[in-house]
Write an enzyme that holds these catalytic residues in place. Structure first.
Site, short mmCIF file in Angstrom:
data_model
loop_
_atom_site.label_atom_id
_atom_site.label_comp_id
_atom_site.label_asym_id
_atom_site.label_seq_id
_atom_site.Cartn_x
_atom_site.Cartn_y
_atom_site.Cartn_z
N ILE A 12 0.86 -1.17 0.11
CA ILE A 12 -0.07 -0.10 -0.07
C ILE A 12 0.81 1.28 -0.02
O ILE A 12 1.74 1.48 0.50
CB ILE A 12 -0.84 0.02 1.22
N CYS A 13 0.38 2.17 -0.78
CA CYS A 13 1.32 3.50 -0.79
C CYS A 13 0.72 4.54 0.22
O CYS A 13 -0.31 5.12 -0.10
CB CYS A 13 1.03 3.96 -2.35
N ILE A 14 1.18 4.57 1.39
CA ILE A 14 0.85 5.69 2.25
C ILE A 14 2.19 6.15 2.80
O ILE A 14 3.01 5.48 3.13
CB ILE A 14 0.15 4.85 3.45
N LYS A 46 -7.51 4.88 3.49
CA LYS A 46 -6.86 4.78 2.07
C LYS A 46 -7.84 3.67 1.53
O LYS A 46 -8.09 3.80 0.13
CB LYS A 46 -5.40 4.41 2.17
#
Length: 148
Positions: free
Chosen positions: A85-87, A110
Site C-alpha cells: 500500500i502506498c501511504i 486509504k
C-alpha cells in the site's frame, strides 16, 4: 525489547478502543506479525468486501515503520499487485511517535477512499480519474470475486 513492549501496550489500547470494522489477530508465536481483516464501509467502492492484510513490525519498531501487505486482491490505485500500500505515513512521513492505531486508521481510510493522487498503480489511477464508472464496475467485480 522496545518493539515488543510498545506493540503489547498499543495492542491493549486497540483491544479497549477497537477501530470499527477492523479485526486484529496478533500471531501467538510472534507479536511482530499481525493478521487484520478490514470490512469496507458502505459508502466505499469496495462495500461488502472483507480485506485481509498483514502488519509486519520490524525488530527496531517504532524507529522503523511497519510493513502493511494486503493478502486479498483489490482493484485499487494505491495498492499494487503484490498487496503493498502506498501511504506516506509508512515511508517518508514515519515518526516513532505515530501510533499503530493511526497506521491502521490510515490504511482503512486509504482502502475506503481510493484516490488517483500518489498512486501505486498508474493505470487504475488513470481509470479512476478519467472513467470513474468503469473503475467502479471493476472494483465491484473484484470485491465480489476476491473479497466476499
Amino acid at each position: 525489547m522496545t518493539a515488543v513492549r510498545r506493540i503489547t501496550k498499543e495492542l491493549a489500547t486497540l483491544s479497549a478502543e477497537p477501530i470499527p470494522d477492523l479485526k486484529i489477530e496478533p500471531n501467538e508465536q510472534n507479536i511482530l506479525e499481525w493478521t487484520c481483516v478490514l470490512k469496507a464501509s458502505a459508502d466505499s467502492p469496495y462495500k461488502g468486501g472483507k480485506y485481509q492484510f498483514k502488519v509486519l513490525f520490524p525488530q527496531n519498531f517504532p524507529f522503523k515503520a511497519p510493513d502493511v501487505e494486503f493478502k486479498t486482491k483489490i482493484y485499487h490505485p494505491g495498492i499494487d499487485e503484490e498487496g503493498h500500500i502506498c501511504i506516506a505515513l509508512l515511508k517518508d512521513d514515519w515518526k516513532p511517535a505515530i501510533s499503530i492505531a493511526k497506521v491502521l486508521t490510515t490504511v482503512k481510510d486509504k482502502l475506503n477512499n481510493p484516490s488517483s493522487d500518489d498512486p501505486f498503480n498508474a493505470d487504475i489511477a488513470a481509470q479512476l480519474k478519467n472513467d470513474k464508472t468503469a473503475f467502479l464496475k471493476t472494483a465491484k467485480e473484484w470485491t465480489k470475486k476476491y473479497a466476499s
